[in-house]
Design an enzyme around this catalytic site. Structure first.
Site, short mmCIF file in Angstrom:
data_model
loop_
_atom_site.label_atom_id
_atom_site.label_comp_id
_atom_site.label_asym_id
_atom_site.label_seq_id
_atom_site.Cartn_x
_atom_site.Cartn_y
_atom_site.Cartn_z
CG ASP A 156 40.91 54.63 30.56
OD1 ASP A 156 42.12 54.25 31.23
OD2 ASP A 156 39.92 54.97 30.65
CD GLU A 213 48.19 36.96 44.78
OE1 GLU A 213 49.28 35.73 45.69
OE2 GLU A 213 48.12 35.34 43.84
CB THR A 253 56.88 28.25 38.87
OG1 THR A 253 55.95 27.79 38.70
CG2 THR A 253 57.37 29.17 37.61
CB ILE A 256 49.29 36.72 35.10
CG1 ILE A 256 48.65 35.40 34.10
CG2 ILE A 256 48.90 37.44 34.03
CD1 ILE A 256 50.11 35.17 33.60
#
Length: 297
Positions: A214, A271, A40, A69
């Site tokens: 879950d 973020e 990148t 990520i």
């Protein structure tokens, strides 16, 4: 034929991982038929690469920190066809890689990826934004905003704890309204965090028993009056004590609606792009990930 795209953020904090990228790529070629490296060049480039290659590969491996990520996972989650997602941790906290049992040493992480163990996990959705770890407002956002970049580079994860300690001494209360099928709340608060995964800032301080499979969020609301209690619990990393304190609200839910006065900046996996109000929901079994040895099947 298994085709792998390895997306590297060359500006990731772990210089060792960047220096080892050729070794990492060669090791992946021992298992997978095709491995292509992409680097990148700017923020948002990873998402652009996902759009270009996702339909043509079987596995996408992100090599970078939590910001990398987050960007790659968001781009994947926006798509109807989602290749399996692997992670080679290269940042400061590496929260999601820890949550799925990935070793924090890049070369050992690659050895785990070579096992090709796959699991489907839940993701959180906040309006049109996806998150793997947490959604938060109040103290958690303020602490993240207050981190000195120079301190973070030198001290790593310790910088998060230093910033948190400094922020706790100067909280900014706000009026919070939360609505869900399981529980509602309206009143003054200094922090709210919604957890999908167990790690925040590299430790399991808030939801150590959180489960990525879950179909539920863990929700934590800290009132102003409970700040000393909150800080002691944060330090001891046993948030299960919150159930005994009426000023620390904890519950689980599949979806909730949140508003605040004044509006609050939202921290989504580290973020900060949006402000309240917000609607959140769990999207169960949404993303297939390559997991470490200890992650449940």
């Amino acid at each position: 034929m298994t085709r792998v795209a390895l997306i590297l953020n060359p500006k990731a904090g772990n210089v060792k991982m960047v220096d080892q990228i050729d070794t990492i790529q060669n090791k992946l070629k021992e298992k997978f038929d095709e491995v292509k490296l992409y680097k990148t060049d700017y923020k948002g480039h990873g998402a652009e690469l996902i759009d270009q290659i996702a339909d043509h590969v079987d596995i996408i491996i992100g090599a970078g920190g939590d910001g990398t990520i987050y960007e790659l996972a968001n781009a994947l989650c926006q798509r109807e066809k989602r290749p399996a997602f692997g992670i080679i941790p290269g940042g400061t906290a590496n929260d999601f890689s820890r949550a799925i049992g990935i070793n924090q040493n890049p070369l050992q992480a690659v050895e785990q990826l070579l096992q090709d163990n796959r699991s489907t996990i839940d993701v959180g959705c906040s309006n049109d934004e996806y998150f793997l770890n947490f959604w938060g407002i109040g103290l958690i956002t303020q602490a993240s905003e207050n981190i000195n970049p120079d301190t973070k580079e030198v001290l790593g994860r310790l910088s998060y704890y230093i910033s948190t300690a400094q922020t706790v001494n100067n909280p900014e209360p706000f009026h919070l309204k939360v609505e869900s099928d399981e529980k509602s709340f309206e009143g003054e608060a200094v922090m709210m965090i919604v957890g999908n995964g167990p790690f925040t800032g590299g430790i399991q301080a808030f939801f150590p028993e959180n489960n990525l499979q879950d179909g539920k969020f863990d929700v934590l609301i800290i009132k102003q009056s409970s700040l000393p209690t909150f800080w002691s619990i944060f330090q001891s990393k046993i948030m299960k004590e919150s159930r005994f304190n009426e000023d620390i609200i904890h519950f689980q839910t599949k979806s909730l609606r949140i508003s605040a006065e004044p509006e609050q900046n939202i921290d989504c996996d580290g973020e900060r792009h949006h402000t309240t109000p917000s609607s959140l929901e769990v999207v169960p079994n949404y993303l297939t990930v390559l997991t470490g040895d200890q992650f449940p099947e």
